[in-house]
Motif scaffolding. Structure first.
Motif: not given
Lengths: 262, 267
Positions: B88-89, B91-92, B94-95, B264
């Motif tokens: 799930g990293n 997530a970062y 995608l930021c 995510v």
């Protein structure tokens, strides 16, 4: 300005009993369960506000943060952040936000923290003067000088979280999403992080949305509280609204959850 | 542009940090190179006529292959990317204000480039000074050398564009193991990594030279020693560019639809 209107999001989760026979069955047929993470979630947050977003585990807090960051698309409903729809204009939107996911890491594991920072400087195309001044402020306020040159894997959790928070602020975002930022931190680190976020909001008027189970964080930082339970916004008020008598803040909140039956 | 150079710098720093790994890699590549040369020498002495390349072309092929292994080994992938998808990293990732495809592409290229730059010199230097029969010989000519560099860079890009497909398909399968095992075997074999493509029977070789794997290491390694010349060389370069465009096009297309549907997991 953050405007969320009637946002809904569901997840399909595979359910299975334990055991070998059950595992074999799922080769041919899967039982899904739909989890309604968010139902008609609506709220508005003005610039410079500090909002605490609380709720029991599984209430939908992280889903909301993911939608606000633009990395998750809801099934229905609208969301506008400073005029942009997060998931449709992801790249433009994320340029102005900072995110700290407490249980994940954004620092490169093997290299000194400062190298991760330099990489972020280039990814966000931060001009050198702004980068230098932000670096100095963050290093001073979060007390990072000692371990900027240490690889992230050799840092303690408290040190790492302070670096993660610094990393998310290098590009001077207008909005900061903090998803459990103080998880696992000792008392000293927690106080340092709280102090820092208050200062940030005071000086830079950064909008802060804080998701946490640590009620002292909420008490110290936020005036407004959004309570979410089972995917619905149950309360939009202040800490004063829920506090009563002499019970500790945790007891108050537990009572609150019970009263809403979440 | 700076962003991409930044990835390279970071990877280079990481590579320099892990010295034992670099040393171990270089030793392994030497041993592998010697082993392969001895095996092919046995075939050569057994039947000179049946050998489809000159032996000097063969030794150059092997030494260059070992020196620039990091460019072309399709099985060498960014563990961090797979981990990010699993834990799930992502997530970062995608930021960040940068396209996922562009970011991962430049990371992969930087990773391979920095590895190769770090490890190629010892191998090249030693290979040049080996006894004549086993050494890395000079390129056939200046044109061949320039085309070697060009096609090597193209081959690197094709390899990375191919790896990108595997990263992106992992979004759908979550665990990348199945995809990796499948493509690992295919790519090594079809790209001339196990035995150079000229060794294949003519009709099969004609087909094999059209598939994307042939545009990876096969082309530059053979251009160097003059095994591919003239018209064939131009055709090979065009094939590389063709596959590069196709792989990037398909990759970006799938990436776009993935970004829209990504979920995510976990709070």
């Amino acid at each position: 300005m953050i405007i969320m209107e009637n946002v809904c999001k569901s997840y399909k989760v595979v359910k299975r009993n334990a055991g070998f026979k059950e595992a074999c069955k799922t080769l041919f047929r899967r039982d899904y369960e739909t989890i309604h993470a968010l139902s008609e979630v609506s709220f508005t947050i003005a610039d410079g506000e500090m909002v605490g977003y609380i709720g029991p585990n599984g209430a939908g807090k992280s889903s909301t943060i993911k939608i606000l960051s633009g990395i998750l698309k809801p099934e229905s409903g609208t969301c506008h952040i400073n005029g942009l729809v997060p998931w449709e204009n992801r790249i433009r939107h994320v340029r102005d936000i900072g995110v700290v996911f407490g249980q994940r890491t954004q620092l490169w594991w093997d290299v000194p923290v400062i190298d991760s920072f330099e990489l972020l400087k280039d990814i966000y195309s931060i001009p050198s003067e702004i980068y230098q001044s932000n670096m100095e402020d963050l290093t001073r306020l979060l007390d990072l000088r000692e371990f900027l040159k240490t690889p992230a894997r050799q840092l303690s959790l408290g040190q790492r979280m302070r670096c993660e928070i610094a990393a998310s602020l290098l590009h001077s975002p207008k909005i900061l999403f903090l998803d459990e930022p103080t998880i696992g931190l000792d008392a000293v680190s927690k106080l340092a992080v709280r102090e820092f976020i208050l200062r940030l909001n005071e000086i830079h008027k950064t909008t802060v949305i804080l998701t946490t189970h640590d009620m002292q964080d909420i008490e110290a930082l936020t005036r407004r509280i959004l309570l979410i339970g089972k995917g619905k916004i149950l309360m939009d008020g202040t800490l004063a609204d829920i506090k009563s008598g002499n019970s500790s803040i945790d007891e108050t909140v537990a009572e609150l959850y019970r009263s809403y039956d979440v | 542009m700076n962003k991409y150079l930044s990835f390279f710098r970071l990877r280079f720093i990481m590579g320099l940090q892990y010295r034992a790994a670099a040393l171990a890699g270089i030793v392994t590549q030497f041993i592998w190179g010697f082993m392969e040369i001895l095996v092919f020498r046995a075939f050569y002495t057994a039947n000179k006529a049946a050998f489809p390349m000159t032996f000097t072309a063969m030794t150059s092929y092997i030494w260059l292959q070992q020196a620039f292994l990091a460019f072309f080994m399709a099985w060498f992938m960014e563990e961090e990317i797979f981990d990010a998808i699993i834990n799930g990293n992502i997530a970062y990732e995608l930021c960040r204000p940068i396209g996922i495809y562009e970011m991962w592409f430049s990371r992969s290229v930087s990773n391979r480039l920095s590895r190769a730059v770090l490890r190629c010199s010892p191998i090249l230097i030693v290979a040049v000074y080996l006894p004549r029969a086993y050494r890395l010989s000079a390129p056939k000519g200046w044109l061949e050398f320039v085309m070697f560099i060009v096609t090597m860079l193209l081959g690197l890009l094709v390899t990375v564009a191919f790896c990108m497909l595997i990263y992106i398909l992992s979004f759908f399968t979550i665990s990348p193991q199945g995809l990796r095992i499948l493509f690992l075997s295919c790519s090594e074999f079809f790209s001339g990594g196990v035995i150079p493509l000229p060794f294949f029977p003519d009709r099969i070789r004609a087909v094999m030279e059209l598939q994307p794997f042939a545009s990876m290491q096969n082309v530059p390694l053979r251009i160097y020693s003059g095994d591919i010349t003239g018209d064939q060389m131009i055709k090979a370069v065009l094939m590389q560019i063709f596959w590069l465009c196709v792989l990037i096009g398909v990759g970006k297309q799938i990436c776009r639809s993935v970004e829209k549907k990504i979920a995510v997991q976990g709070g």
